[in-house]
Design an enzyme around this catalytic site. Structure first.
Site, short mmCIF file in Angstrom:
data_model
loop_
_atom_site.label_atom_id
_atom_site.label_comp_id
_atom_site.label_asym_id
_atom_site.label_seq_id
_atom_site.Cartn_x
_atom_site.Cartn_y
_atom_site.Cartn_z
N ASN A 11 -15.83 -11.31 14.25
CA ASN A 11 -15.49 -10.20 13.34
C ASN A 11 -14.24 -10.37 12.65
O ASN A 11 -13.43 -11.14 12.81
CB ASN A 11 -15.51 -8.85 14.19
CG ASN A 11 -16.69 -8.71 15.25
OD1 ASN A 11 -17.64 -8.50 14.64
ND2 ASN A 11 -16.60 -8.71 16.43
N GLY A 107 -4.19 -22.07 16.07
CA GLY A 107 -5.03 -20.87 15.56
C GLY A 107 -4.07 -19.84 15.11
O GLY A 107 -3.11 -19.40 15.88
N ASP A 109 -4.52 -16.58 15.03
CA ASP A 109 -4.59 -15.43 15.89
C ASP A 109 -3.83 -15.69 17.28
O ASP A 109 -3.05 -15.07 17.95
CB ASP A 109 -6.08 -15.15 16.46
CG ASP A 109 -6.64 -16.42 16.96
OD1 ASP A 109 -6.52 -17.66 16.73
OD2 ASP A 109 -7.72 -16.10 17.44
#
Length: 259
Positions: A11, A107, A109
């Site tokens: 998402n 990453g 995130d």
């Protein structure tokens, strides 16, 4: 106001902040072929339901683990919100420290989560992020991302089980009432759910032993509430850790520019 964007493998999440306050947050499924204009039509309509308009946005920050999606997101911000976004992992020094062998491979995130968790909860700590993959991120005393572990996400595991076994149905993940199932679906739910609890407890125990110090455990991601309470290992759930981290990171960098 700030527009924060977190583009994950499943998402893309958007949030508007006024200071540290959420004014709205929305999520759309990942599609690397979605254009900036398509994002804009969808997002501005949802913002309008909260009386938020593009002209109220004066800053933006983007974290993405999907390189193919980044161009459309950057174009969305520059053309429809008329500001230059800060990009996590785009060569800019944003004050995120990574004490790992290949910092450029970390990453976006995971870096943001490390920054946010240390700022909010101190350290050292472990962040368990229930996303497409289930990640275990170690944050040291100084707030550096110090590595971790990556396991297949629980929904990926369910999908693989369904695809590979002809007689097993597709099921939704939920906490079963008992460990011993009496039919196929409860057996699958038990194996996946309690198997993941075992994974969480086992990896956390091994990380703590290797690190050699007490560590808090913070859970985030869409499935984090499902596992909270099923194991004493998870001390706190912070579902909005990444988005709040983006807002804090943006504020920290803007303050640094002014000083």
């Amino acid at each position: 106001m700030l527009l924060a964007v977190n583009s994950g493998n499943t998402n893309v999440s958007f949030a508007v902040f006024e200071g540290e306050t959420f004014k709205g947050k929305w999520r759309i499924s990942k599609n690397v072929h979605r254009t900036a204009d398509e994002y804009a039509v969808w997002l501005t309509q949802l913002m309008g339901l909260r009386a938020l308009t593009p002209d109220k946005i004066d800053g933006a920050i983007i974290a993405s683990v999907v390189p193919e999606a980044l161009f459309s997101l950057k174009t969305l911000v520059t053309e429809h919100f008329h500001c230059k976004p800060l990009i996590i992992g785009d060569g800019e020094s944003l004050g995120i420290k990574a004490a790992v062998d290949r910092p450029e491979q970390a990453g976006a995130d995971r870096l943001v989560n490390s920054f946010a968790a240390h700022q909010r909860y101190g350290g050292p700590l472990i962040i368990v992020d229930f996303g497409t993959a289930t990640t275990f991120d170690v944050v040291d005393d100084e707030g550096s991302y110090a590595g971790g572990a990556i396991a297949p996400g629980i929904n990926l595991s369910l999908e693989a089980l369904y695809m590979a076994a002809a007689k097993l149905p597709s099921i939704a993940i939920q906490r079963p009432p008992s460990v011993i199932g009496k039919s196929t679906v409860p057996c699958m739910q038990s194996g996946v759910f309690w198997g993941y609890v075992g994974l969480i407890e086992g990896l956390v125990a091994r990380i703590r032993a290797e690190y050699g110090a007490p560590m808090k455990v913070i859970a985030t991601g869409g499935l984090a509430p499902l596992f909270y309470g099923a194991t004493d290992v998870i001390e706190l759930v912070d579902e909005d850790l990444t988005l709040r981290g983006l807002a804090s990171l943006y504020a920290a960098n803007r303050n640094a520019e002014r000083s």
